[in-house]
Design a protein around this motif. Structure first.
Motif, PDB file in Angstrom:
ATOM      1  N   VAL A   1       0.839  -1.193   0.000  1.00  0.00           N
ATOM      2  CA  VAL A   1       0.000   0.000   0.000  1.00  0.00           C
ATOM      3  C   VAL A   1       0.877   1.248   0.000  1.00  0.00           C
ATOM      4  CG1 VAL A   1      -1.779   1.298   1.236  1.00  0.00           C
ATOM      5  CG2 VAL A   1      -1.827  -1.211   1.255  1.00  0.00           C
TER       6      VAL A   1
ATOM      7  N   SER B   1       4.096   1.080   2.442  1.00  0.00           N
ATOM      8  CA  SER B   1       3.831   0.183   3.558  1.00  0.00           C
ATOM      9  C   SER B   1       3.323  -1.144   3.025  1.00  0.00           C
ATOM     10  CB  SER B   1       2.790   0.802   4.495  1.00  0.00           C
ATOM     11  OG  SER B   1       1.561   0.982   3.800  1.00  0.00           O
TER      12      SER B   1
ATOM     13  N   ALA C   1       0.493  -4.399   4.181  1.00  0.00           N
ATOM     14  CA  ALA C   1      -0.569  -4.783   5.098  1.00  0.00           C
ATOM     15  C   ALA C   1      -0.174  -6.014   5.907  1.00  0.00           C
ATOM     16  CB  ALA C   1      -1.856  -5.054   4.323  1.00  0.00           C
TER      17      ALA C   1
ATOM     18  N   LEU D   1      -1.389  -1.307   8.559  1.00  0.00           N
ATOM     19  CA  LEU D   1      -0.215  -1.191   7.701  1.00  0.00           C
ATOM     20  C   LEU D   1       1.050  -1.186   8.544  1.00  0.00           C
ATOM     21  CD1 LEU D   1      -1.449   1.539   5.182  1.00  0.00           C
ATOM     22  CD2 LEU D   1      -1.592  -0.952   4.975  1.00  0.00           C
TER      23      LEU D   1
END
Length: 442
Positions: free
Chosen positions: A189, A203, A205, A212
């Motif tokens: 992400v 980041s 998940a 995150l």
């Protein structure tokens, strides 16, 4: 409305359980399909294995009833029937389709069924030319799509989320951020500031997709002299080095670094971290273009041309083309590791029946595998084993696979919501400027 599906041989060679996957519809096998299965069953590869599996399954069904009258094969009410090809119908085919060729016999059976059945008759084949012939004869035909995925919507493994400046600052300060809405497990992400788009944070998940975490390594921090050159490679390396993700799939066009990153991560985990006892690498033996036939020598010499792309990556990692200032055990590269039992390279032909515990297993060129073959490989994983599948869905050499039906696409779609899996699509080519331009333009 109930339908009658006429199956081609290649459907059963692709998926031996196909005859059970048509719910409450009737499945018909021309007798010529049984004859063709008999010719394939002695092959030592996965095609031969699927032919034998289909024959055994038909033999078991035969004991429960009469195949010529129809046997239930689905809880929903579907039946299976084996029918003969009458010579009179075969002779009615156009002059161009005369003869005893198997495809012509299948077409003849389809036309006869269409003439006598009240239900729609559909030929199911993975052979494009046979589907075209059927269409020319006004016989409905389609591909076997039970295990196909939507290529346009194929999971990429990455996404962007718009956030406030405070949330990004909070993420940089605490290295974690809770999400208001869940994403996929282990999804990469990129946080983007809604007020300032160039203010971002990358980041990944957690296993639940609810928060995150910062990457454990800096984006440009590499292993064994191999450093990620773009954001997707940094995400891929994070997944490859995470022991909590036992299945990683890497997809991307030629030159994006899929195999190189996988091998570097595997070597690092085996040699430096000692998380695994061995790096095992395998790839399907599928030639691009005309096969050269039998190769002389022992198993190592026979495999050498097929595995040369892997050796090229080892040379790049170890710098064996330039051994200056390299440790002594690095100068011989992969040969030294193989002698020490830390590296094994073998074809997929011999993986059936094995149990592979605590090893880092890389399956290269996985786009040339069927979903059934990939399932066979993944079920070999023993305790503590990590499996990495790499492939490019635009470079499929198998005649009966495409971007929607190959093994790696199938695994990506099925595992995208599973906490045991992680995926990354690599976009930018890093092999060279020419390779990147060729992959884009040609």
């Amino acid at each position: 409305m109930k339908k009658v599906f006429l199956l081609d041989t290649n459907v059963l060679l692709h998926d031996p359980e196909a005859m059970r996957r048509f719910q409450d519809n009737d499945v018909v096998l021309p007798i010529t399909v049984i004859e063709e299965l008999d010719r394939f069953k002695k092959q030592p590869d996965m095609v031969g294995r699927n032919a034998r599996h289909t024959s055994r399954l038909l033999d078991e069904l035969r004991r429960t009833g009469n195949l010529t009258e129809g046997i239930p094969v689905s809880p929903a009410g579907g039946t299976l029937k084996v029918v003969l090809c009458h010579r009179e119908t075969l002779q009615k085919l156009p002059v161009e389709l005369e003869g005893d060729k198997g495809d012509n016999a299948i077409l003849a059976v389809g036309l006869e069924l269409k003439q006598h059945c009240q239900c729609p008759v559909i030929l199911v084949s993975k052979d494009t030319n046979l589907r075209i012939k059927a269409d020319a004869l006004a016989l409905a035909a389609e591909d076997y799509e039970t295990d196909k995925v939507d290529v346009e919507e194929l999971y990429s493994g990455a996404c962007e989320l718009s956030t406030t400046p405070d949330q990004i600052d909070q993420f940089y300060a605490h290295k974690t951020l809770d999400l208001p809405e869940a994403v996929y497990p282990h999804q990469a992400v990129t946080l983007v500031d809604v007020t300032k788009p160039d203010h971002t944070a990358i980041s990944i998940a957690d296993s639940r997709g609810q928060s995150l975490q910062a990457l454990t390594r800096q984006p440009k921090e590499g292993i064994l002299h191999i450093r990620p050159r773009n954001r997707e490679q940094a995400f891929a390396l994070e997944l490859l080095l995470d022991d909590a993700v036992p299945l990683v799939t890497l997809e991307g066009k030629a030159g994006t670094g899929k195999t190189l990153l996988a091998i570097a991560a595997g070597l690092h985990q085996v040699i430096n971290e000692k998380h695994y006892t061995r790096l095992l690498i395998s790839r399907p033996i599928v030639p691009m273009g005309r096969d050269l036939g039998y190769l002389p020598g022992d198993i190592g010499e026979k495999l050498s041309p097929w595995m040369q792309p892997l050796y090229d990556n080892f040379d790049l990692i170890f710098g064996t083309t330039d051994s200056t200032n390299k440790p002594a055990h690095w100068r011989r590269g992969h040969e030294e590791l193989m002698e020490r039992g830390l590296l094994q390279i073998e074809p997929l032909t011999y993986i059936r029946g094995r149990s592979i515990p605590k090893q880092f297993l890389i399956i290269d060129e996985a786009q040339n595998l069927t979903p059934h073959e990939v399932k066979t490989i993944l079920t070999r994983a023993g305790e503590g084993t990590k499996i990495v599948l790499t492939g490019d869905v635009d470079q499929i050499d198998s005649p009966y696979l495409d971007a929607a039906s190959n093994g790696i696409s199938y695994v990506v779609e099925r595992f995208k919501t599973d906490p045991l899996g992680g995926h990354m699509t690599l976009i930018k080519g890093e092999r060279s400027l020419l390779a990147e331009r060729a992959a884009t333009l040609l």
